[in-house]
Design an enzyme around this catalytic site. Structure first.
Site, short mmCIF file in Angstrom:
data_model
loop_
_atom_site.label_atom_id
_atom_site.label_comp_id
_atom_site.label_asym_id
_atom_site.label_seq_id
_atom_site.Cartn_x
_atom_site.Cartn_y
_atom_site.Cartn_z
N GLU A 1 -9.65 -4.49 9.84
CA GLU A 1 -9.11 -5.02 8.60
C GLU A 1 -10.28 -5.93 8.00
O GLU A 1 -10.22 -6.25 6.80
CB GLU A 1 -7.83 -5.89 9.14
CG GLU A 1 -6.76 -5.03 9.53
CD GLU A 1 -6.39 -3.70 8.82
OE1 GLU A 1 -6.56 -3.77 7.57
OE2 GLU A 1 -6.05 -2.74 9.21
N GLY B 1 0.07 -0.70 11.47
CA GLY B 1 -0.67 -1.64 12.74
C GLY B 1 -1.11 -3.01 11.72
O GLY B 1 -0.98 -3.89 12.29
N ALA B 2 -1.80 -2.84 10.58
CA ALA B 2 -2.25 -3.94 9.81
C ALA B 2 -2.47 -3.39 8.40
O ALA B 2 -2.45 -2.32 7.96
CB ALA B 2 -3.38 -4.69 10.39
N MET B 3 -2.87 -4.47 7.69
CA MET B 3 -3.00 -4.15 6.19
C MET B 3 -4.03 -5.21 5.62
O MET B 3 -3.89 -6.41 5.82
CB MET B 3 -1.58 -4.11 5.30
CG MET B 3 -1.86 -4.17 3.78
SD MET B 3 -2.73 -2.37 3.52
CE MET B 3 -3.25 -2.86 1.73
N GLU B 4 -4.93 -4.74 4.83
CA GLU B 4 -6.09 -5.46 4.30
C GLU B 4 -6.10 -6.08 3.28
O GLU B 4 -7.06 -5.94 2.33
CB GLU B 4 -7.43 -4.50 4.42
CG GLU B 4 -7.37 -3.42 3.34
CD GLU B 4 -6.53 -1.94 3.54
OE1 GLU B 4 -6.71 -1.09 2.96
OE2 GLU B 4 -6.17 -2.10 4.78
N GLU C 1 0.82 -1.20 0.06
CA GLU C 1 -0.17 0.09 -0.10
C GLU C 1 0.83 1.24 0.00
O GLU C 1 1.66 1.45 0.86
CB GLU C 1 -0.66 0.02 1.09
CG GLU C 1 -2.13 0.99 1.23
CD GLU C 1 -2.96 0.99 2.26
OE1 GLU C 1 -4.19 1.57 2.17
OE2 GLU C 1 -2.52 0.67 3.37
N HIS D 1 -12.72 -4.02 5.96
CA HIS D 1 -11.90 -3.67 4.71
C HIS D 1 -12.32 -4.68 3.57
O HIS D 1 -12.17 -4.31 2.43
CB HIS D 1 -10.62 -3.49 4.73
CG HIS D 1 -10.04 -1.95 5.16
ND1 HIS D 1 -10.44 -0.85 4.48
CD2 HIS D 1 -9.42 -1.50 6.09
CE1 HIS D 1 -9.80 0.17 5.16
NE2 HIS D 1 -9.33 -0.14 6.17
#
Length: 326
Positions: free
Chosen positions: A317, A282-285, A127, A320
């Site tokens: 997430e 933090g995180a990725m979708e 991203e 998303h």
């Protein structure tokens, strides 16, 4: 300049030239050492006949570029992290073979060595403009495509991507020195994944390494059985195993809540959550495979606020998959 971001005007111009259907076949070789990995991408796409455009790629070396059966000179076709494509036809095919570099900053394909046991872990973070660090790509979200990934990796590793595995086979290859850190060289396996739905390049994902793994299933509201999995480093497996059932339960309740609230069942083929080291977010979708910072694997008691934050991250997430990805 090298690595420069795509401008809005350039994105609009490329969108006016390149047209669907767009399809990628991406083959990655993760056996060639500690610094680099091999990348071969074949892209088919439609375009305005006679027009010119470019692919995005950040690589240490581009060894070959072939456009519609004609070999281009990489020395002239590849410059400033872009591959020039001139004299396009209505239907086009381009293949780019390159040597890309692992990241240690969480961009592209990140490589981490666990100091506790020397295990090597890889995960991607694209991203928004960093798929180009792993394969040649029209790296803008509105040029959506279908993707077929295959990955050559050490035999002791597992490999995950957006879609379920189509096949795993023994390969006639041995890992080069440094690939596995201080561990002994191994033979390799080739992992092939099912074709993705049409999606933006920044949502594609690859993770590889000797991850610990847990599996379950969800009875989706459309009647499908959706495989679910969770992963983390081997050194965190004992601590994480205490929370796995709870996190699966929270995630399943999220599936049911979102399906009921929005009237759309979970739309993808599987759902993985992989807790990864040295994460810069933090995180990725990523579609079908969410990456989450492994500081959310708790090795001791934590505050209620931090425990709640993990649940919020997991459900955020998951949301998303409908909003942003779908």
């Amino acid at each position: 300049m090298p690595g420069a971001n795509l401008t809005r005007i350039e994105a609009e111009e490329r969108k006016s030239v390149v047209a669907a259907p767009i399809h990628y076949q991406v083959a990655l070789d993760l056996t060639v050492g500690a610094k680099n990995f091999g990348s071969t991408a074949t892209i088919t796409f439609d375009a305005t006949p006679g027009a010119s455009t470019f692919l995005d790629l950040i690589a240490d070396e581009v060894s070959s570029v072939t456009l519609n059966g004609v070999a281009l000179d990489p020395a002239t076709a590849y410059a400033d992290s872009r591959i020039a494509l001139d004299g396009l036809k209505e239907h086009n095919e381009v293949t780019v073979t390159a040597l890309c570099r692992y990241s240690n900053t969480g961009e592209g394909l990140h490589r981490s060595v666990d100091p506790s046991d020397g295990n090597v872990y890889l995960y991607s973070q694209f991203e928004v403009p960093d798929a180009r660090r792993v394969y040649a790509v029209f790296d803008q979200p509105d040029l959506k495509a279908m993707f077929d990934f295959s990955v050559l990796a050490a035999s002791s590793w597992i490999v995950t991507s957006n879609m379920p595995v189509a096949s795993v086979s023994e390969a006639d290859a041995v890992t080069a020195p440094g690939t596995l850190g201080d561990h002994a060289a191994e033979t390799a396996k080739r992992w092939v994944f099912q074709t993705t739905p049409t999606m933006s390049p920044y949502l594609t994902a690859i993770c590889a390494g000797p991850y610990a793994e847990w599996h379950t299933e969800y009875e989706n509201e459309d009647g499908r059985i959706v495989p679910m999995a969770q992963y983390c480093r081997q050194s965190l497996a004992e601590a994480f195993s205490k929370d796995v059932d709870y996190l699966f339960d929270i995630t399943k309740k999220g599936f049911a809540f979102y399906a009921k609230t929005w009237g759309v069942p979970y739309p993808y083929a599987k759902f993985d959550q992989i807790y990864v080291p040295e994460y810069n977010a933090g995180a990725m979708e990523n579609i079908g495979m969410v990456t989450i910072r492994d500081s959310y694997v708790f090795e001791s008691k934590v505050t209620d606020a931090l425990a709640e934050r993990r649940v919020v991250t997991v459900l955020h997430e998951l949301a998303h998959m409908w909003f942003g990805d779908y």
